[in-house]
Design a protein around this motif. Structure first.
Motif, PDB file in Angstrom:
ATOM      1  N   ILE A 261       0.836  -1.203   0.000  1.00 33.86           N
ATOM      2  CA  ILE A 261       0.000   0.000   0.000  1.00 33.86           C
ATOM      3  C   ILE A 261       0.869   1.250   0.000  1.00 33.86           C
ATOM      4  CG2 ILE A 261      -1.591   1.329   1.450  1.00 33.86           C
ATOM      5  CD1 ILE A 261      -2.876  -1.382   2.213  1.00 33.86           C
ATOM      6  N   GLY A 262       1.947   1.234   0.794  1.00 31.36           N
ATOM      7  CA  GLY A 262       2.853   2.387   0.813  1.00 31.36           C
ATOM      8  C   GLY A 262       3.449   2.648  -0.555  1.00 31.36           C
ATOM      9  N   THR A 263       3.844   1.586  -1.237  1.00 31.48           N
ATOM     10  CA  THR A 263       4.430   1.733  -2.573  1.00 31.48           C
ATOM     11  C   THR A 263       3.400   2.278  -3.559  1.00 31.48           C
ATOM     12  OG1 THR A 263       5.969  -0.079  -2.128  1.00 31.48           O
ATOM     13  CG2 THR A 263       5.573   0.485  -4.435  1.00 31.48           C
ATOM     14  N   LEU A 264       2.179   1.712  -3.548  1.00 37.15           N
ATOM     15  CA  LEU A 264       1.129   2.183  -4.457  1.00 37.15           C
ATOM     16  C   LEU A 264       0.766   3.629  -4.178  1.00 37.15           C
ATOM     17  CD1 LEU A 264      -1.211  -0.951  -4.493  1.00 37.15           C
ATOM     18  CD2 LEU A 264       0.238  -0.137  -6.367  1.00 37.15           C
ATOM     19  N   ALA A 265       0.790   4.021  -2.901  1.00 32.09           N
ATOM     20  CA  ALA A 265       0.482   5.406  -2.555  1.00 32.09           C
ATOM     21  C   ALA A 265       1.544   6.348  -3.130  1.00 32.09           C
ATOM     22  CB  ALA A 265       0.394   5.561  -1.037  1.00 32.09           C
ATOM     23  N   ARG A 266       2.816   5.955  -3.010  1.00 29.20           N
ATOM     24  CA  ARG A 266       3.896   6.815  -3.508  1.00 29.20           C
ATOM     25  C   ARG A 266       3.926   6.834  -5.039  1.00 29.20           C
ATOM     26  NH1 ARG A 266       3.530   8.620   0.738  1.00 29.20           N
ATOM     27  NH2 ARG A 266       5.114   8.769   2.387  1.00 29.20           N
TER      28      ARG A 266
ATOM     29  N   THR B 144       1.354   6.909  -6.969  1.00 28.10           N
ATOM     30  CA  THR B 144       0.173   7.591  -7.484  1.00 28.10           C
ATOM     31  C   THR B 144       0.573   8.943  -8.076  1.00 28.10           C
ATOM     32  OG1 THR B 144      -1.149   6.547  -5.749  1.00 28.10           O
ATOM     33  CG2 THR B 144      -2.139   8.422  -6.872  1.00 28.10           C
ATOM     34  N   PRO B 145       0.028   9.315  -9.224  1.00 22.78           N
ATOM     35  CA  PRO B 145       0.335  10.626  -9.810  1.00 22.78           C
ATOM     36  C   PRO B 145       0.141  11.764  -8.815  1.00 22.78           C
ATOM     37  CG  PRO B 145      -0.925   9.298 -11.362  1.00 22.78           C
ATOM     38  CD  PRO B 145      -0.893   8.528 -10.078  1.00 22.78           C
ATOM     39  N   VAL B 146       0.948  12.789  -8.933  1.00 22.99           N
ATOM     40  CA  VAL B 146       0.961  13.861  -7.926  1.00 22.99           C
ATOM     41  C   VAL B 146      -0.357  14.604  -7.844  1.00 22.99           C
ATOM     42  CG1 VAL B 146       3.450  14.179  -8.030  1.00 22.99           C
ATOM     43  CG2 VAL B 146       1.986  15.443  -9.635  1.00 22.99           C
TER      44      VAL B 146
END
Length: 898
Positions: free
Chosen positions: A115-120, A122-124
């Motif tokens: 989840i942390g990786t997918l959150a980071r 994510t487009p800005v």
């Protein structure tokens, strides 16, 4: 800017929460389902509340993660995943995919890291919403990443993190390193809690800064920090969520749900609410049942069509039949139409509707002509028929002068036999549960409330699909349910030898009814009203004011606010409870709760019986006709309604007076036959306990015998008090009563109650061995059985919740006895009914309550009826101890029962 957030679901955190929060739910095959159900419903609510174009549902992978290699004690204190949770995970994954949601399970890391990786990643310009209840996730929060705990309805942004922890999100890993994390077994600094950790981090910036100033820290906490300095960097590493996991290429686009897969899973898991809400299945329904096609239903409104129908049903192997009427009460219902369904030579279902009583002017055949044509087939015992709640349809035909025969099966009873703990055995529920098909609702056809049409006023063409569908669905349900029953000899025996023969027995009893003396009840009503007024005056005096004895709010104010009595229980709304159990406990401390209880008891008797029964007398017979229900009690016990005659109190004078109003016709008497101590006798049979069997074989008073055994008394020294205590022990233990429960019943302390129980099991070791055996068997199989094969599921016996597990264990002990007793009385009813049918002048069976049968017989035939009734009830089954029936005769129910 992309306004639609990327939603990342920490499914593993919700998995455990759902598993422990929900009851121990089970699928029809016994598979645990509470975690699947909880997470599935959480996802459904989530998708309803939040527009999600991109979403990922992330689970922990089996096996360890890189953190286990860093620190062997990481999460070491956690118990292994319970097996009843583990077995749910593959089906939960399947469910998530069927919902059209991308699923991620990455080995070597935890769901948090994915989840942390997918959150980071994510487009800005796109916000992120992480669905979790895990505090560790707070370190991922920033201006575009928020957390949402859907179970608590709490959303966490950057300000909320700072407010809760005292540090910003980027310092959460440092914070957890200092405080430690008991959940994950991450060591911190002994004695350092959230306040000290937040203070240090605010003062020194981060963990490195805190460690750099460790030498300046005074006192025990400084010593502890310096002692922990070597492992704190590792603790921070363990607490830090990775945001650089190499993930496989996977689209997070939400897909349309796979409705067929969801229906299949919902059916397999027993998720009936989901089945109800899923769109109708355009394809084939459940395997082997075929596809329903309402367009293929036919009206029978021509003589030649009726003749062809008669030929078809006479050739059919099995025909489902259903009636449409003007009312749900057979006594006032008029026949409006008949529907039939059968399987043709081509394997396809034919379903038709024969209107005979519609009042809208639609073409239809005369009722007399239809019934004359169908009579030979209806009354042919060799023509196999199927129905849903056949008891109703058979009574409707009886009122038309037809005596149907050949009733083979009833889908309501098939469903009940397969799982009596399921809620809802009506046709609509069964169609959704087993066929994934939604029947036409009556309200959709006729409307609701005051403006609802009577079925007789529905145009024939509109009635056709509704009526024919009932027979069609009934036939298809039988094709699914009967093979499951036929594969289990015990279930097949219960259906074919007990429940099906009982249908017409109960129908005859409902037709017979019982004569009620309304004058006695009117006098009793007036006397009860006077007693209630006196009780009310005493309650006002005890309270020091007048109040409404029917108002829980006013009772709360007086008992708890004014009198200061303790609040023992609260309602779901958070208010102090004033239910019967609470008032009974409070009655030991004050007079008023007892007065309120007594007032309620009198009001219930007056409203439910003294006032209501005269209004229920059928004018054409002068009798009250209760409805006996076979598919209600999980243990197989019969129930009655409109009126409920099972709950008339027998120990109070007012209850006995109500029974006195149930009288015999002139020239007749009521005869009561009651199985004596039936459940204890069943326990003696099932347990094989030598002393218990011996007591019954010798005809001893088993309660006195138990008193002598447990209390160490000579038989002649057993007094009424000792016998009463022994009776409570005898019945309490077969109901799975605990020491606490027995102490409550006997008004003794738990230690004494435990001693009584220990002595009982020392003297009756077979009973204890049986209880242990049946608990183990229930845990292994998920169900227990009666002596005749009736099955009762007890899924919560495997629950990790001690209270739920204990309740299920009590049910497992008691159900075989209650269920066997229910089977015995039903078999007795069938045998007695057969004797009565041989010569109708012998009398009629009119009531069944618990272990008691009541007959109305001519005075001249009392001796023969007494002998026949006793012989058939005592000879209905051969147990290891004799069955004993107590008999009584009188001009009213109370006199016969005394």
């Amino acid at each position: 800017m992309n306004d639609s957030p990327r939603i990342l679901v920490d499914a593993s955190s919700f998995l455990y929460r759902a598993f422990h929060a929900l009851p121990d739910l089970r699928a029809p095959d016994g598979l645990p389902t509470s975690a699947i159900y909880g997470v599935a419903n959480m996802l459904r609510r989530l998708l309803k509340d939040h527009e999600a174009r991109e979403i990922a549902v992330v689970f922990d992978a089996p096996g360890g993660s890189f953190r286990d290699a860093l620190y062997v004690q990481y999460k070491a204190q956690r118990p292994a995943m319970p097996e009843e949770l583990r077995v749910q995970i593959p089906l939960l994954h399947e469910w998530v995919r069927a919902m059209g949601l991308p699923l991620l399970v990455e080995p070597g890391v935890e769901a948090d890291d994915v989840i942390g990786t997918l959150a980071r990643q994510t487009p800005v310009d796109q916000p992120v919403l992480i669905i979790t209840g895990d505090k560790d996730m707070a370190q991922l929060v920033n201006d575009k990443v928020h957390l949402l705990d859907t179970m608590k309805g709490v959303e966490t942004d950057r300000g909320a993190v700072l407010e809760r922890f005292g540090v910003p999100p980027e310092r959460i890993a440092d914070f957890l390193a200092l405080t430690g994390d008991k959940v994950d077994n991450i060591p911190g600094v002994p004695g350092v809690g959230p306040k000290i950790a937040a203070k240090w981090l605010a003062e020194y910036g981060d963990l490195d800064g805190v460690l750099a100033h460790a030498g300046e820290m005074g006192g025990k906490v400084g010593d502890a920090l310096r002692a922990a300095a070597d492992h704190l960097p590792l603790s921070r590493q363990l607490a830090t969520i990775r945001v650089d996991v190499a993930l496989p290429s996977l689209s997070l686009e939400r897909r349309p749900p796979d409705l067929a897969a969801l229906r299949r899973l919902a059916q397999q898991l027993g998720f009936h609410a989901w089945l109800k809400d899923l769109p109708a299945d355009p394809g084939p329904s459940a395997a082997g049942a075929g596809q329903l096609d309402r367009n293929g239903y036919r009206l029978i409104i021509q003589p030649e069509a009726l003749a062809a129908l008669v030929q078809a049903v006479e050739k059919a192997e099995l025909v489902a039949i259903d009636t449409e009427t003007t009312d749900l009460d057979p006594w006032v219902a008029d026949l409006v139409g008949i529907s039939c369904a059968w399987l043709g030579a081509d394997g396809e279902v034919t379903a038709v509707y024969i209107p005979v009583g519609h009042r809208d002017g639609s073409p239809q055949l005369p009722r007399a002509e239809v019934l004359t044509a169908l009579r030979p087939w209806l009354e042919d015992p060799a023509a196999a028929k199927l129905a849903q709640n056949a008891k109703f349809d058979w009574r409707i035909f009886w009122h038309q002068g037809i005596r149907p025969a050949g009733l083979l099966r009833d889908t309501l009873l098939e469903s009940y036999i397969l799982d009596s703990t399921q809620t809802g055995h009506d046709l609509d529920t069964l169609a959704q549960r087993h066929l994934q098909h939604r029947n036409i609702a009556y309200a959709d056809l006729a409307g609701k409330g005051k403006n609802a049409k009577n079925f007789a006023d529905i145009p024939v063409t509109e009635a056709l699909p509704y009526a024919a569908e009932d027979a069609d669905v009934c036939l298809r349900l039988d094709r699914l349910l009967w093979p499951r029953i036929a594969a289990e000899p015990g279930l097949q025996r219960v259906l074919t030898e007990i429940e099906m023969p009982l249908v017409t027995v109960l129908a005859r009893m409902e037709e017979a009814g019982v004569k009620v003396d309304h004058r006695q009840l009117e006098v009793l009503s007036a006397e009860l009203a006077e007693e209630m007024q006196g009780m009310e005056a005493r309650a006002f005096h005890a309270a020091g004011q007048s109040f409404n004895l029917n108002s829980p709010k006013q009772i709360q104010e007086i008992l708890f606010d004014k009198m200061g009595l303790p609040v023992l229980k609260k309602t779901p709304g958070g208010q102090p409870s004033t239910n019967e159990d609470v008032l009974a406990q409070l009655a030991a401390q004050a007079e008023l709760p007892r007065l309120i209880l007594d007032y309620r008891a009198l009001a219930k008797l007056r409203n439910t019986y003294a006032d209501a029964l005269p209004r229920m007398i059928e004018p054409r017979t002068g009798r009250v006709h209760t409805h006996f229900q076979q598919a209600v009690a999980a243990t197989g016990r019969l129930a009655s309604s409109e009126p409920n005659l099972q709950n008339i109190p027998v120990r109070t004078e007012q209850g006995r007076r109500i029974r006195r109003a149930f009288v015999a016709e002139p020239g007749h008497v009521l005869m009561s036959a009651d199985y004596s101590q039936i459940e204890l006798r069943i326990m003696a049979h099932l347990s094989g306990d030598a002393r218990l069997r011996s007591a019954f074989a010798e005809g001893l008073d088993v309660h006195a015998a138990t008193a002598a055994e447990v209390f160490g008394l000579a038989p002649e020294a057993v007094d009424a008090e000792a016998r009463r205590a022994a009776k409570a022990i005898n019945f309490g233990l077969i109901y799975g009563l605990s020491a606490y429960g027995l102490a409550q019943q006997l008004s003794i302390d738990q230690g004494a109650a435990r001693q009584y129980m220990d002595r009982y099991f020392q003297r009756y070791p077979g009973v204890q061995a049986y209880m242990e055996h049946i608990r183990a068997e229930a845990r292994e199989r998920g169900y227990v059985e009666t002596l005749f094969g009736r099955r009762l599921y007890v899924p919560e016996i495997r629950s990790s919740n001690p209270a739920r597990r204990a309740y299920a264990e009590r049910a497992a002990i008691n159900a075989p006895m209650q269920g066997t007793a229910a089977d015995l009385i039903k078999k007795a009813m069938i045998a007695v009914d057969a004797w009565l049918l041989e010569a109708p002048e012998r009398g009629r069976m009119i009531l069944q309550v618990h272990d008691e049968l009541i007959l109305e017989v001519p005075q001249a035939g009392v001796a023969a009826a007494r002998a026949a009734l006793k012989a058939r009830m005592e000879g209905v089954a051969e147990l290891a101890v004799p069955l004993l029936v107590s008999m009584g005769v009188g001009d009213n129910w109370d006199a016969a029962h005394s």
